[in-house]
Design a protein around this motif. Structure first.
Motif, mmCIF file in Angstrom:
data_model
loop_
_atom_site.group_PDB
_atom_site.id
_atom_site.type_symbol
_atom_site.label_atom_id
_atom_site.label_comp_id
_atom_site.label_asym_id
_atom_site.label_seq_id
_atom_site.Cartn_x
_atom_site.Cartn_y
_atom_site.Cartn_z
ATOM 1 N N ASP A 119 30.819 19.717 90.548
ATOM 2 C CA ASP A 119 32.233 19.644 90.199
ATOM 3 C C ASP A 119 33.099 20.581 91.044
ATOM 4 O OD1 ASP A 119 31.431 17.808 88.318
ATOM 5 O OD2 ASP A 119 31.393 19.242 86.663
ATOM 6 N N CYS A 145 37.384 23.258 86.868
ATOM 7 C CA CYS A 145 37.438 22.596 85.561
ATOM 8 C C CYS A 145 37.759 21.118 85.756
ATOM 9 C CB CYS A 145 38.509 23.268 84.693
ATOM 10 S SG CYS A 145 38.772 22.446 83.110
ATOM 11 N N LEU A 146 36.951 20.245 85.173
ATOM 12 C CA LEU A 146 37.165 18.799 85.337
ATOM 13 C C LEU A 146 38.342 18.302 84.498
ATOM 14 C CD1 LEU A 146 33.959 16.559 85.607
ATOM 15 C CD2 LEU A 146 35.603 17.229 87.348
ATOM 16 N N TYR A 147 38.907 19.161 83.676
ATOM 17 C CA TYR A 147 40.061 18.751 82.858
ATOM 18 C C TYR A 147 41.374 19.228 83.470
ATOM 19 C CZ TYR A 147 36.555 17.538 79.386
ATOM 20 O OH TYR A 147 35.475 16.981 78.756
ATOM 21 N N VAL A 186 30.876 16.005 77.275
ATOM 22 C CA VAL A 186 31.966 15.025 77.177
ATOM 23 C C VAL A 186 31.899 14.336 75.814
ATOM 24 C CG1 VAL A 186 33.005 12.968 78.213
ATOM 25 C CG2 VAL A 186 31.963 14.723 79.677
ATOM 26 N N ALA A 231 30.164 18.287 81.940
ATOM 27 C CA ALA A 231 31.288 18.496 82.851
ATOM 28 C C ALA A 231 31.605 19.985 82.910
ATOM 29 C CB ALA A 231 32.510 17.729 82.364
ATOM 30 N N ALA A 254 33.990 22.892 82.667
ATOM 31 C CA ALA A 254 35.275 23.087 81.981
ATOM 32 C C ALA A 254 35.598 24.566 81.921
ATOM 33 C CB ALA A 254 35.215 22.520 80.568
ATOM 34 N N LYS A 279 39.102 21.433 73.528
ATOM 35 C CA LYS A 279 38.439 20.156 73.225
ATOM 36 C C LYS A 279 37.543 20.305 72.014
ATOM 37 C CE LYS A 279 35.657 16.532 75.403
ATOM 38 N NZ LYS A 279 34.294 16.845 74.966
ATOM 39 N N LEU A 330 36.826 12.568 73.947
ATOM 40 C CA LEU A 330 37.983 12.507 74.839
ATOM 41 C C LEU A 330 39.168 11.879 74.107
ATOM 42 C CD1 LEU A 330 36.385 11.326 78.229
ATOM 43 C CD2 LEU A 330 37.208 13.612 77.640
ATOM 44 N N LEU A 360 39.454 13.421 81.989
ATOM 45 C CA LEU A 360 38.624 13.946 83.078
ATOM 46 C C LEU A 360 39.242 13.579 84.420
ATOM 47 C CD1 LEU A 360 35.172 12.878 81.621
ATOM 48 C CD2 LEU A 360 35.803 15.237 82.156
ATOM 49 N N LYS A 361 39.231 14.529 85.348
ATOM 50 C CA LYS A 361 39.785 14.250 86.683
ATOM 51 C C LYS A 361 38.855 13.360 87.494
ATOM 52 C CE LYS A 361 42.625 18.408 87.172
ATOM 53 N NZ LYS A 361 43.903 17.740 87.458
ATOM 54 N N PRO A 366 31.844 12.193 85.545
ATOM 55 C CA PRO A 366 30.601 12.905 85.901
ATOM 56 C C PRO A 366 29.461 11.920 86.170
ATOM 57 C CG PRO A 366 31.526 13.693 83.796
ATOM 58 C CD PRO A 366 32.243 12.440 84.154
#
Ligand code: ZN
Length: 170
Positions: free
Chosen positions: A75, A79-81, A96, A111, A113, A121, A126, A133-134, A137
């Motif tokens: 990643d 952070c994937l968020y 997730v 992920a 984060a 979260k 989600l 998520l950007k 995964p």
């Protein structure tokens, strides 16, 4: 310590080993040096890439586990968020599908984060959290190329490895 890339008889990347193991392979005639990293002034040279003369059973392709180090690397240590990264950002592993809903420790369900996003979260999906998520995964396509990339990023790799992974995406 830096790792040594092990190439099979047909020229394909196979796995990695320590320089001690590489020297053992070389001294017993089971391998030959393909690339050498010259040492700093006065230091000895070390093998960066060795090639096996024939297939060795214990050099199976690496297995990638979805552990913290691998997930963070996949990643990009962000952070994937929210995309937060860099010094001062406390990265965590987020499920997730939350563990309380049966979410597993898999490449697809873990992920990177930041602490704040993970807290926000919490134990929600989600949909429930409204968080996005950007990127999705996934498991890396090429375990060995992924590992090489990781070693290089933490200073345990060699620039001379690049030619063996030309055109391979992780
Ligand atoms: Zn975040």
């Amino acid at each position: 310590m830096k790792k040594v890339l092990v190439i099979d008889g047909s020229g394909e990347p196979l796995n990695f080993c320590s320089w001690k193991r590489a020297f053992a392979m070389l001294s017993t005639g089971r391998g030959k040096v393909l690339e050498l990293e010259s040492g700093e002034a006065g230091d000895p040279s070390f093998p960066a890439v060795i090639q096996l003369k024939r297939k060795v059973a214990d050099f199976a392709p690496p297995r990638l586990v979805p552990g913290r180090r691998n997930i963070f690397h996949r990643d990009g240590y962000a952070c994937l968020y929210c995309g937060a990264h860099g010094e001062g950002v406390h990265l965590t592993l987020d499920h997730v599908v939350p563990r309380c809903d049966g979410g597993k420790n898999t490449w697809e369900n873990l992920a990177t984060a930041c602490f704040a996003c993970n807290q926000k979260k919490g134990c929600r999906s989600l949909e429930e959290s409204g968080m996005v998520l950007k990127s999705i995964p996934v498991r890396p396509l090429q375990a060995i190329a992924f590992r090489a990339d990781l070693y290089i990023s933490v200073g345990q790799g060699h620039a001379s490895w690049a030619k063996f992974f030309a055109g391979v995406s992780t």
